[in-house]
Design an enzyme around this catalytic site. Structure first.
Site, short mmCIF file in Angstrom:
data_model
loop_
_atom_site.label_atom_id
_atom_site.label_comp_id
_atom_site.label_asym_id
_atom_site.label_seq_id
_atom_site.Cartn_x
_atom_site.Cartn_y
_atom_site.Cartn_z
N GLN A 110 -15.67 -8.67 2.14
CA GLN A 110 -15.42 -7.48 1.31
C GLN A 110 -16.14 -7.59 -0.04
O GLN A 110 -16.48 -6.57 -0.65
CB GLN A 110 -13.92 -7.23 1.17
CG GLN A 110 -13.37 -6.81 2.55
CD GLN A 110 -11.91 -6.42 2.58
OE1 GLN A 110 -11.20 -6.58 1.60
NE2 GLN A 110 -11.45 -5.92 3.72
N HIS A 132 -0.75 -17.79 -9.06
CA HIS A 132 0.35 -16.95 -8.55
C HIS A 132 0.97 -17.70 -7.36
O HIS A 132 0.76 -17.38 -6.20
CB HIS A 132 -0.15 -15.57 -8.12
CG HIS A 132 0.91 -14.79 -7.39
ND1 HIS A 132 2.04 -14.33 -8.00
CD2 HIS A 132 1.04 -14.45 -6.09
CE1 HIS A 132 2.82 -13.73 -7.11
NE2 HIS A 132 2.23 -13.79 -5.94
N ASP A 186 -8.00 0.03 5.93
CA ASP A 186 -7.20 -0.93 6.71
C ASP A 186 -8.01 -1.28 7.95
O ASP A 186 -9.18 -0.87 8.08
CB ASP A 186 -5.79 -0.37 7.02
CG ASP A 186 -4.76 -1.50 7.03
OD1 ASP A 186 -4.87 -2.39 7.92
OD2 ASP A 186 -3.86 -1.53 6.17
N GLY A 211 0.82 -1.22 0.00
CA GLY A 211 0.00 0.00 0.00
C GLY A 211 0.85 1.26 0.00
O GLY A 211 0.59 2.21 -0.75
N ASP A 217 4.60 -11.64 -11.95
CA ASP A 217 5.32 -12.82 -12.46
C ASP A 217 5.69 -12.61 -13.93
O ASP A 217 6.78 -12.97 -14.38
CB ASP A 217 4.44 -14.07 -12.29
CG ASP A 217 3.89 -14.17 -10.88
OD1 ASP A 217 4.66 -14.46 -9.97
OD2 ASP A 217 2.69 -13.89 -10.68
#
Ligand SMILES: NC(=O)c1ccc[n+]([C@@H]2O[C@H](COP(=O)([O-])OP(=O)(O)OC[C@H]3O[C@@H](n4cnc5c(N)ncnc54)[C@H](O)[C@@H]3O)[C@@H](O)[C@H]2O)c1
Ligand SMILES: O=C(O)C[C@H](O)C(=O)O
Length: 332
Positions: free
Chosen positions: A113, A188, A43, A18, A160
């Site tokens: 979320q 990932h 946060d 962040g 990547d």
């Protein structure tokens, strides 16, 4: 006429990615040098003071494109009206923790979320999940935000991809900007498959295949692949912290190309909802080669896949299917 500001959410904004990412967004690296932005930073309460410190620094940096900052620990306030959501917040694995422990914490975060984004984000909000396990967190977010179009939910494998470009550039002593069309397939994680079979280097005599220029299949089929797969671990070993500036920069690349388009003849890697292309099982968030135009990505079709690659595509798909099952078992 000046453009209207775009609202960009960064979750986990008090963390290390962040801290690297928000100034890049405020400088126009993500959305363009003429695009004003309003940053929404989320946060958790223990990080509220640090988050406020980041907000103070954003004010102090006097970024001309930055038209406002929302710094909050309330997910609803953070998600309200956002056009782009970069989901970096999560629980990192600590010593002594099993994969399942961290998976269970993170998938619960992404489930909750998902609802906040679905209810409060702007229509057509583009979502990029960075926090690990990135593909599976993105899948959970998609499953629990059914009204967000599945094409709008992606995860970061551009880091990547950029790592693979970097390795080829170092090996050939060419500019990284002259290398293109590497592919990251799959997860990932260390099961990802970095593939150079379609990659080229721009030379004075035109584009040449990477395989021809490297002229060392043994290196390309082993050390190159494991270096890219293990690069995250190598950074952690060296810095005692996971990659942050490269992750932030790659997140900007991902959103910029998605919103503004990929250059003609260039493809990039994005973790997207699989539709069965390349016989990858549908219903996973899997990294594919994509091109982007008019704010939409499409999987590059018709690339020949040899037997060596096929096995590697399948192996990383298997890992993602296992992660998906584990994630669901954590949620029930
Ligand atoms: N996809 C990639 O290429 C890639 C690369 C590097 C790191 N990562 C992952 O990105 C994530 C962040 O890395 P970091 O180094 O910034 O970690 P960090 O621990 O420095 O920061 C994470 C932040 O998230 C916050 N957070 C925790 N739970 C939250 C919640 N429910 N809502 C909002 N914020 C919350 C924490 O308080 C912290 O400030 C990690 O999961 C890491 O593994 C992914
Ligand atoms: O956090 C990690 O495990 C590594 C990170 O995802 C990275 O690729 O740098």
């Amino acid at each position: 006429m000046a453009k209207d500001p775009v609202r960009v959410l960064v979750t986990g904004a008090a963390g290390q990615i962040g801290y690297a990412l928000v100034p890049m967004i405020a400088r126009g690296v993500m959305l363009g040098a003429d695009q004003p932005v309003i940053l929404h930073m989320l946060d958790i309460p223990p990080a509220a003071e640090a988050l406020n410190g980041v907000k103070m620094e954003l004010v102090d940096a006097a970024f001309p494109l930055l038209k406002g900052v929302v710094a909050t620990t309330d997910a609803v306030e953070a998600c309200t009206g956002v056009n782009v959501a970069v989901m970096v917040g999560g629980f990192p694995r600590k010593e002594g923790m099993e994969r399942k422990d961290v998976m269970s914490k993170n998938v619960s975060i992404y489930k909750s979320q998902a609802s906040a984004l679905e209810k409060h984000a702007a229509p057509n909000c583009k979502v990029l999940v960075v926090a690990n396990p990135a593909n599976t967190n993105a899948l959970i977010l998609k499953e629990f935000a059914p009204s967000i179009p599945e094409k709008n939910i992606t995860c970061l494998t551009r880091l990547d991809h950029n790592r693979a470009l970097g390795q080829i550039s170092e090996r050939l002593s060419v500019q990284v900007s002259d290398v293109k069309n590497v592919i990251i397939w799959g997860n990932h994680s260390s099961s990802q498959y970095p593939d150079v079979n379609h990659a080229t280097v721009a030379t004075p005599a035109g584009d040449k295949p990477v395989r021809e220029l490297v002229a060392d299949d043994a290196w390309l089929n082993s050390e190159f692949i494991s270096t890219v797969q293990q690069r995250g671990a190598a950074i952690i070993k060296a810095r005692k912290l996971s990659s942050a500036l490269s992750a932030a920069s790659s997140a900007c690349d991902h959103i910029r190309d998605w919103v503004l388009g990929t250059p003609e003849g260039t493809f990039v890697s994005m973790g997207v909802y699989s539709d069965g292309s390349y016989n990858v099982p549908a219903g996973l968030i899997y990294s594919f080669p994509v091109t982007c135009k008019n704010g939409e990505w499409s999987i590059v079709q018709g690339l020949p896949i040899d037997e060596f690659s096929r096995k590697k595509l399948d192996l990383t798909a298997e890992e993602l299917s296992e992660e998906k099952a584990l994630a669901y078992s954590c949620l029930t």
